[in-house]
Design a protein around this motif. Structure first.
Motif, mmCIF file in Angstrom:
data_model
loop_
_atom_site.group_PDB
_atom_site.id
_atom_site.type_symbol
_atom_site.label_atom_id
_atom_site.label_comp_id
_atom_site.label_asym_id
_atom_site.label_seq_id
_atom_site.Cartn_x
_atom_site.Cartn_y
_atom_site.Cartn_z
ATOM 1 N N TRP A 1 -2.812 8.343 0.897
ATOM 2 C CA TRP A 1 -3.867 7.482 1.443
ATOM 3 C C TRP A 1 -4.790 8.300 2.342
ATOM 4 N N ALA A 2 -4.177 9.180 3.142
ATOM 5 C CA ALA A 2 -4.977 10.020 4.044
ATOM 6 C C ALA A 2 -5.928 10.902 3.247
ATOM 7 N N LEU A 3 -5.407 11.483 2.160
ATOM 8 C CA LEU A 3 -6.234 12.332 1.298
ATOM 9 C C LEU A 3 -7.365 11.518 0.662
ATOM 10 N N LEU A 4 -7.008 10.301 0.226
ATOM 11 C CA LEU A 4 -8.004 9.426 -0.402
ATOM 12 C C LEU A 4 -9.125 9.082 0.578
ATOM 13 N N PHE A 5 -8.747 8.759 1.815
ATOM 14 C CA PHE A 5 -9.783 8.398 2.795
ATOM 15 C C PHE A 5 -10.643 9.611 3.165
ATOM 16 N N LEU A 6 -10.052 10.795 3.114
ATOM 17 C CA LEU A 6 -10.850 12.004 3.326
ATOM 18 C C LEU A 6 -11.906 12.130 2.218
ATOM 19 N N CYS A 7 -11.464 11.900 0.967
ATOM 20 C CA CYS A 7 -12.393 11.989 -0.178
ATOM 21 C C CYS A 7 -13.481 10.913 -0.062
ATOM 22 N N LEU A 8 -13.085 9.711 0.373
ATOM 23 C CA LEU A 8 -14.069 8.631 0.538
ATOM 24 C C LEU A 8 -15.086 8.992 1.618
ATOM 25 N N LEU A 9 -14.585 9.609 2.686
ATOM 26 C CA LEU A 9 -15.476 10.031 3.774
ATOM 27 C C LEU A 9 -16.476 11.070 3.268
ATOM 28 N N ILE A 10 -15.977 11.984 2.434
ATOM 29 C CA ILE A 10 -16.862 13.015 1.867
ATOM 30 C C ILE A 10 -17.974 12.355 1.038
ATOM 31 N N LEU B 1 -5.582 18.494 -6.222
ATOM 32 C CA LEU B 1 -4.570 17.743 -5.459
ATOM 33 C C LEU B 1 -4.480 16.304 -5.951
ATOM 34 N N CYS B 2 -5.639 15.699 -6.182
ATOM 35 C CA CYS B 2 -5.670 14.271 -6.506
ATOM 36 C C CYS B 2 -5.229 13.976 -7.929
ATOM 37 N N THR B 3 -5.529 14.860 -8.870
ATOM 38 C CA THR B 3 -5.080 14.595 -10.246
ATOM 39 C C THR B 3 -3.556 14.633 -10.298
ATOM 40 N N ASP B 4 -2.956 15.365 -9.377
ATOM 41 C CA ASP B 4 -1.508 15.412 -9.283
ATOM 42 C C ASP B 4 -0.948 14.055 -8.829
ATOM 43 N N ILE B 5 -1.756 13.334 -8.040
ATOM 44 C CA ILE B 5 -1.299 12.042 -7.518
ATOM 45 C C ILE B 5 -1.437 10.948 -8.578
ATOM 46 N N MET C 1 0.839 -1.209 0.000
ATOM 47 C CA MET C 1 0.000 0.000 0.000
ATOM 48 C C MET C 1 0.869 1.253 0.000
ATOM 49 N N THR C 2 1.880 1.257 0.881
ATOM 50 C CA THR C 2 2.731 2.454 0.970
ATOM 51 C C THR C 2 3.751 2.508 -0.167
ATOM 52 N N ASN C 3 4.062 1.334 -0.752
ATOM 53 C CA ASN C 3 4.954 1.358 -1.912
ATOM 54 C C ASN C 3 4.284 2.023 -3.101
ATOM 55 N N VAL C 4 2.995 1.719 -3.270
ATOM 56 C CA VAL C 4 2.256 2.231 -4.426
ATOM 57 C C VAL C 4 1.871 3.697 -4.230
ATOM 58 N N LEU C 5 1.366 3.988 -3.031
ATOM 59 C CA LEU C 5 0.951 5.369 -2.725
ATOM 60 C C LEU C 5 1.501 5.776 -1.359
ATOM 61 N N PRO C 6 2.099 6.966 -1.234
ATOM 62 C CA PRO C 6 2.593 7.415 0.075
ATOM 63 C C PRO C 6 1.441 7.578 1.080
ATOM 64 N N ARG C 7 1.802 7.558 2.394
ATOM 65 C CA ARG C 7 0.785 7.629 3.447
ATOM 66 C C ARG C 7 -0.094 8.875 3.329
ATOM 67 N N THR C 8 0.522 10.003 2.984
ATOM 68 C CA THR C 8 -0.255 11.254 2.895
ATOM 69 C C THR C 8 -1.343 11.136 1.816
#
Lengths: 523, 83
Positions: A460-469, A507-511, A451-458
């Motif tokens: 993932w945090a942003l992604l879970f924020l978007c999922l929560l929204i 932010l996310c399109t940058d990722i 998980m952290t190899n593919v995407l950095p922790r930050t």
């Protein structure tokens, strides 16, 4: 042209500007020209298939319509009135038989095209596995949206045959109904009686409706770019090499794939419906918070609604009403098995419908198994509701309990997530490998490393924020609609939320750094 | 056959098909008003109505009817044509 590309944004901006600038009677012509331009943008000659399907369906619908008109005219004559009741019936049956032959021929031409392009190689592979030695056809292509527009055309011709609608006399107007650009790639599969009158109507600019449409589009972009594409980075990494991962990784990837698929497909639908709103056209809803369903039948009434409704109206119900199916039912009833007769005919109908639902999604045994997987659960649900009616006994008490609802929702989502292993597998071999990893190598050690190899922790945090929204949006949608709520809020709050969404998308399109296509484009 | 007679007979069919003696249908009753009235039950209901009134629904009618009121109109029409 992909909905999330800059080209598309420019394209719809031009369409919107011209649409409200030209005389209203030409609006539908602009939509037709725009729809063909949209469809022909990347590979122009794919439009040949669209034109073929449109022409065939239009010609046959006119022939069927003419037969019906002639019958109505003849019924008003003195000659008809003087006929015996049997002769009247005979005349009606003769027209019906003629129309049925025309319908079958039209379906053969339309479904035949889909079958040749989509399933020829699948048939060859299947025959080869049974001992044949046939060559695969390399040059077969699958034009974008063909499964969708052929189903839309098929629904139209069946409606004309059933006399639910009158056929469209103007070929170009009919061509617009089939090719309308927001929905041609991935639906929702439109119904002529609801969609066509809106397409041909004259629309004035309505500020509230237009801004509502833009907000819905923004929500769609958010789901696609801030959630689906980022989840896709992880899911694709796991499913690309399933032999080297652990069972827990597959489990996480499958749950995330369920979220990715929903964000992707419902995101596309939000954009399509948003464009419709901007043009003053209301397209059918395709999703109603499906992951909050309490049973599999309910899930299919809330997921890809237009496809489920299509299969119900044009396949499942006609099977149950077919003479051969009713004969089976009557035979069992005569033998004294009245309840069993209903069950047997239902099982026949559901099995055929879900086999074909699976096959519609893709030319692979994994898709067929996926369809049958749902078919089995819907059959089980039908049987259990016969023996344990939800409005009686303990179930009546349980069905009023919120915790029981939660258990039912989790149970449904579990079955749906398991189905996605079939849906995401490339072939049976890949499926076997995934199942082996899932059940034989289910270790939780090192599960977070990939998980952290593919995407950095930050990220993932942003992604879970978007999922929560999105989770909160879904909850509000169930209470009455997030966008309706947004429209009613104070201007400053509304703009803050809109800018916040835009910021998250940025932010996310940058990722994800991708212009990933929508998942249902392949179907 | 008038609408009142049809609705009385129809109510008996509904109670029998849905196995619920509390059901009271009226013209504006829709599928969401009755527990378990999904597409499967709709077909069972249609077959039971066909047997009760000795009529045959077309697919257009089966798919198109929006409420019990429309159902009554179709039954009345079919009964009239059969006479």
């Amino acid at each position: 042209m992909i909905f999330t590309s800059v080209t598309f944004i420019i394209f719809i901006a031009i369409i919107f500007a011209i649409y409200y600038a030209i005389p209203k009677k030409y609006q539908w012509i602009l939509l037709l020209v725009g729809s063909y331009a949209f469809y022909m943008w990347q590979i122009p000659w794919y439009a040949c298939f669209l034109l073929y399907s449109t022409s065939i369906t239009w010609i046959f619908s006119r022939l069927i319509g003419n037969n019906n008109e002639n019958l109505v005219k003849y019924r008003s004559t003195e000659e008809y009135r003087s006929l015996e009741k049997e002769n009247k019936l005979l005349f009606k049956n003769k027209t019906q038989l003629k129309n049925r032959n025309l319908l079958v021929l039209c379906l053969a031409c339309n479904i035949g095209l889909l079958a040749v392009l989509k399933y020829t190689n699948f048939a060859i592979i299947t025959l080869n596995s049974l001992g044949s030695n046939l060559q695969l056809i390399d040059r077969l292509i699958l034009p974008i949206g063909i499964s969708f527009y052929i189903f839309q055309s098929t629904g139209y011709i069946i409606d004309v045959y059933r006399e639910s609608i009158s056929p469209q006399h103007n070929f170009f107007k009919y061509a617009l109904f089939v090719s309308f650009f927001p929905q041609i790639s991935m639906g929702p599969i439109g119904r002529y009686d609801r969609l066509a009158p809106q397409l041909y109507a004259q629309h004035s600019f309505d500020y509230d409706q237009f801004t509502f449409g833009l907000m819905r589009m923004l929500l769609g972009f958010f789901k696609k770019l801030a959630i689906a594409d980022i989840l896709g980075v992880y899911v694709n990494a796991v499913y690309a090499d399933t032999s080297s991962v652990r069972g827990i990784t597959i489990t996480i990837a499958t749950i995330l794939y369920a979220l990715q698929l929903y964000a992707d497909f419902s995101g596309y639908t939000d954009i399509a419906l948003g464009i419709g709103n901007c043009l003053g056209i209301k397209l059918d809803e395709n999703f109603k918070q499906p992951y909050f369903s309490r049973s599999i039948p309910e899930y299919w009434r809330r997921w890809h609604i237009s496809l489920g409704a299509w299969f119900k109206d044009y396949l499942f119900l006609p099977i149950l009403r077919s003479s051969w199916c009713m004969k089976v039912g009557k035979f069992l009833s005569r033998k004294g098995y009245k309840r069993l007769s209903q069950l047997v005919t239902t099982i026949i109908g559901l099995s055929i419908t879900w086999f074909l639902t699976g096959l519609w999604h893709g030319a692979s045994w994994t898709f067929i198994l996926w369809g049958l997987w749902f078919g089995i659960f819907i059959i089980l649900s039908t049987i259990s509701s016969k023996f344990y009616p939800p409005n009686k006994g303990i179930l009546l008490i349980l069905n009023k309990n919120k915790y029981w609802h939660l258990i039912q929702i989790l149970r449904t989502d579990f079955v749906v997530c398991l189905s996605y292993i079939l849906f995401r597998s490339t072939d049976l071999e890949n499926l076997m490998n995934i199942l082996f990893v899932l059940f034989r190598r289910f270790s939780i050690s090192n599960s977070s490393q990939l998980m952290t190899n593919v995407l950095p922790r930050t990220n993932w945090a942003l992604l879970f924020l978007c999922l929560l929204i999105v989770f909160i949006i879904e909850i509000i949608d169930m209470q009455g609609g997030f966008l309706s709520f947004l429209v009613k809020t104070k201007k400053i709050t509304r703009w803050f939320i809109i800018y916040f969404f835009i910021f998250l998308i940025y932010l996310c399109t940058d990722i994800s750094l991708s212009t990933a296509n929508f998942l249902y484009f392949d179907f | 056959m008038n609408n009142e007679n049809i609705i009385i007979q129809l109510n008996t069919v509904f109670r029998d098909v849905f196995n619920d003696n509390k059901i009271m249908v009226e013209a504006r009753t829709v599928s969401s008003d009755i527990d378990g009235w999904d597409s499967l039950m709709h077909i069972s209901l249609i077959s039971a109505i066909e047997n009760e009134f000795d009529i045959k629904f077309s697919m257009k009618d089966i798919v198109g009817m929006k409420n019990v009121g429309e159902m009554i109109e179709i039954i009345e029409r079919e009964c009239r044509e059969n006479m």
